[in-house]
Design a protein around this motif. Structure first.
Motif, PDB file in Angstrom:
ATOM      1  N   GLY A 137       0.846  -1.321   0.130  1.00  0.00           N
ATOM      2  CA  GLY A 137      -0.022   0.112  -0.096  1.00  0.00           C
ATOM      3  C   GLY A 137       0.900   1.321   0.012  1.00  0.00           C
ATOM      4  O   GLY A 137       0.408   2.410   0.420  1.00  0.00           O
ATOM      5  N   ALA A 191      -8.368  -4.159   5.396  1.00  0.00           N
ATOM      6  CA  ALA A 191      -8.167  -3.927   6.745  1.00  0.00           C
ATOM      7  C   ALA A 191      -9.479  -3.577   7.167  1.00  0.00           C
ATOM      8  O   ALA A 191     -10.150  -3.846   8.268  1.00  0.00           O
ATOM      9  N   GLY A 236       0.470   0.937   5.076  1.00  0.00           N
ATOM     10  CA  GLY A 236      -0.169   1.079   3.838  1.00  0.00           C
ATOM     11  C   GLY A 236      -0.328   2.480   3.610  1.00  0.00           C
ATOM     12  O   GLY A 236      -1.405   3.101   3.446  1.00  0.00           O
ATOM     13  N   THR A 238       2.862  -5.262   5.693  1.00  0.00           N
ATOM     14  CA  THR A 238       2.227  -5.530   4.239  1.00  0.00           C
ATOM     15  C   THR A 238       0.907  -6.213   4.741  1.00  0.00           C
ATOM     16  O   THR A 238       0.239  -6.340   5.653  1.00  0.00           O
ATOM     17  N   VAL A 239       0.145  -6.225   3.523  1.00  0.00           N
ATOM     18  CA  VAL A 239      -1.246  -6.876   3.651  1.00  0.00           C
ATOM     19  C   VAL A 239      -1.401  -8.045   4.199  1.00  0.00           C
ATOM     20  O   VAL A 239      -2.226  -8.582   5.074  1.00  0.00           O
ATOM     21  N   ASN A 276      -9.259   3.235   2.213  1.00  0.00           N
ATOM     22  CA  ASN A 276     -10.267   2.172   2.489  1.00  0.00           C
ATOM     23  C   ASN A 276     -11.476   2.490   1.584  1.00  0.00           C
ATOM     24  O   ASN A 276     -12.235   3.291   1.864  1.00  0.00           O
ATOM     25  N   SER A 305      -2.613   3.732   0.667  1.00  0.00           N
ATOM     26  CA  SER A 305      -3.681   2.767   0.462  1.00  0.00           C
ATOM     27  C   SER A 305      -4.895   3.509   1.257  1.00  0.00           C
ATOM     28  O   SER A 305      -4.821   4.048   2.471  1.00  0.00           O
ATOM     29  N   TYR A 334      -4.875  -3.160   0.279  1.00  0.00           N
ATOM     30  CA  TYR A 334      -4.408  -3.312   1.592  1.00  0.00           C
ATOM     31  C   TYR A 334      -5.188  -2.597   2.645  1.00  0.00           C
ATOM     32  O   TYR A 334      -6.122  -3.303   3.632  1.00  0.00           O
TER      33      TYR A 334
END
Ligand code: NG6
Ligand code: CA
Length: 512
Positions: free
Chosen positions: A92, A404, A416, A118-119, A421, A419, A400
């Motif tokens: 991300g 989450a 991230g 990381t994811v 949402n 990144s 990512y």
């Protein structure tokens, strides 16, 4: 066996919120978290799949996945080549923020640093079992050439959140041509140690450039390199020696990846899992299993597309057999756009016919034009996602933070950083998606879905070898994607205010 008990709650933050230290056994909430699979193809273009309108290739399993999920028309990988694309997907974090995330050699050090979140870390912290299978291309060990190929190769995927890994170090066309399982080469004979170099050939080891008669499977295209170590009748990039018993057979690569993915799913069907599957199809060298050979009428590239579709079908089938298909979220996409001749004389150009791997978009792999990063993208989650088509602007950079979000976890401590949402967009509930995306090829591009700005670049406009319009120009470029999806008319001089607006976005992002 998992059941799919949802209590009719909105998904976003209300699924089981996880805390960093929670173990699987502590999870007693009846809401079952979905298994998540990222199924990332290699160099498969938007137009390579029949679900996206291709009439020249038939990919029925992908069609079935698309029919049960949301199929996206404006989804992007972060970059137009593999390493930066996968780097960004996992972290991300935009790969272009670093200067060492270009196409990695087979002996590159690990590009994602062990301390980077990381994811996969995120899923693991949420009690998921995590796996990485297939194409890696993110380097291994702490520095270039630092791998102990004959021992434990570290750091590796385990340091990036993966409990299990079965990977090729880089690409099909780069040495070492071996499988690395949990950071050890599979089937390695200790009496035949492996050596890898990207600098010097090993004395006595034949090279493709000197021994065309040994290239029984594929020869390189003229001037494309790929003429160094010979493995299984195909010459590669880089030099290697030894490890004969461990070498992969190209016709079995898709089977190996698929079998390992199926096993992983079977073994973990009773716990939530996160599985990354990176297929080798349809990257070069294309040498599909005999059961696909000749089936597409387009030579090895088309046959590799059918092989990819088979992999998708096998994964769907094992999920169904295990009774977990309903509650498994699959993201199917590609690491970058398509290329036809990427270095081997496999007749991909000659047999292409009317097939358009790039669909209606301009460019392809390596390109700043749309086909560089506008990739196939499907999100399927039968328990929660209503089938449909979405024109939302989405990017792999957001998977990512969105995953989450799905688990009710807040990303913190710099995790991230780029990144967002956008779970609702990925689940087909928000038709808009991102305000803008950033695409990375020869230069950086910004698109808000309607307008696309390509920043100036000194790079070549055209790659004669791969036949790609790279989209590079010393001039600023601005295209109206709503009216000119083929990016034919540069409107930068006509619309300086839009150029200024998009440039400002880019500058702001760069300054972050
Ligand atoms: C290029 C290779 C190409 C491919 C690509 C990586 C040459 C001339 N071309 O440098 O064949 O391996 O790297 O592709 O060497 S990617 O999809 O993994 O990014
Ligand atoms: Ca690729």
């Amino acid at each position: 066996m998992k059941s799919n008990v949802f209590l009719g709650l909105g998904i976003g933050a209300t699924l089981l919120a996880c805390s960093a230290n929670k173990q699987k056994s502590e999870v007693e909430n009846p809401i079952q978290r979905p298994n998540v699979i990222f199924l990332i193809a290699d160099d498969i273009g938007y137009g390579d799949l029949s679900c996206n309108g291709s009439k020249t290739i038939h990919t029925p399993n992908v069609e079935r996945l698309a029919a049960q999920g949301v199929r996206f028309t404006d989804a992007h990988s972060v970059a137009a080549t593999s390493t930066p694309s996968r780097y960004s997907l996992f972290t991300g974090h935009y790969a272009w923020r670093r200067n060492d995330t270009g196409i990695a050699a087979g002996n590159a050090g690990m590009v994602i640093r062990p301390e980077q979140p990381t994811v996969a870390d995120m899923f693991r912290e949420c009690g998921y079992v995590t796996g990485a299978i297939g194409k890696w291309h993110l380097g291994l060990s702490d520095r270039t050439g630092g791998q102990d190929w004959n021992g434990f190769i570290t750091p590796g995927p385990a340091d990036l959140g993966f409990d299990y890994s079965y990977i090729m170090a880089a690409t099909g066309d780069r040495v070492p041509c071996v499988w690395v399982e949990n950071q050890r080469i599979v089937n390695l004979d200790p009496n035949d140690p492996i050596e890898v170099s990207y600098k010097e050939p090993f004395p006595g080891e034949p090279l493709g450039k000197d021994h065309p008669e040994m290239l029984t499977k594929l020869k390189p295209s003229p001037n494309h390199g790929h003429n160094q170590a010979i493995v299984n009748g195909i010459s590669r990039i880089g030099y290697m020696k030894g490890g004969k018993q461990a070498l992969w057979e190209d016709e079995n690569i898709a089977d190996s990846i698929t079998v390992k993915a199926v096993q992983f799913i079977e073994q973990h069907k009773d716990v939530p899992f996160f599985l990354y599957v990176g297929t080798n199809d349809a990257h070069v060298p294309r040498w599909p299993h005999p059961r696909f050979v000749g089936k597409s009428g387009m030579g090895p590239r088309g046959d590799a597309l059918l092989q990819f579709d088979w992999t998708v079908g096998e994964i769907m089938a094992v999920l169904e057999k295990a009774g977990i298909a309903e509650n498994t979220l699959i993201v199917l996409s590609s690491d970058n756009g398509p290329v036809v001749d990427d270095g081997y004389a496999d007749q991909a150009v000659e047999l292409l016919g009317n097939h358009k791997p790039w669909g209606e978009f301009r460019g392809g792999k390596y390109s700043s034009f749309e086909a560089g990063t506008r990739v196939p993208f499907i999100v399927s989650w039968p328990a929660q996602v209503k089938p449909g088509v979405s024109n939302a602007l989405v990017s792999q950079i957001d998977l990512y933070a969105s995953m989450a979000g799905l688990l009710g976890k807040t990303l913190e401590n710099g995790a991230g950083p780029d990144s967002q949402n956008l779970l609702n967009a990925f689940l087909g509930k928000d038709a808009k998606g991102r305000d803008y995306i950033i695409e990375q090829a020869g230069s950086l591009c910004v698109s808000d879905g309607e307008w696309k700005y390509i920043s100036p670049s000194k790079g070549a406009a055209y790659n004669k070898l791969t036949n790609t319009e790279l989209g590079n120009s010393k001039e600023e470029q601005l295209y109206n994607l709503t009216q000119d999806i083929g990016e034919k008319k540069n409107l930068a001089t006509e619309h300086p205010e839009i150029v200024a607006k998009l440039k400002a976005i880019l500058e702001k992002e760069k300054a972050k």
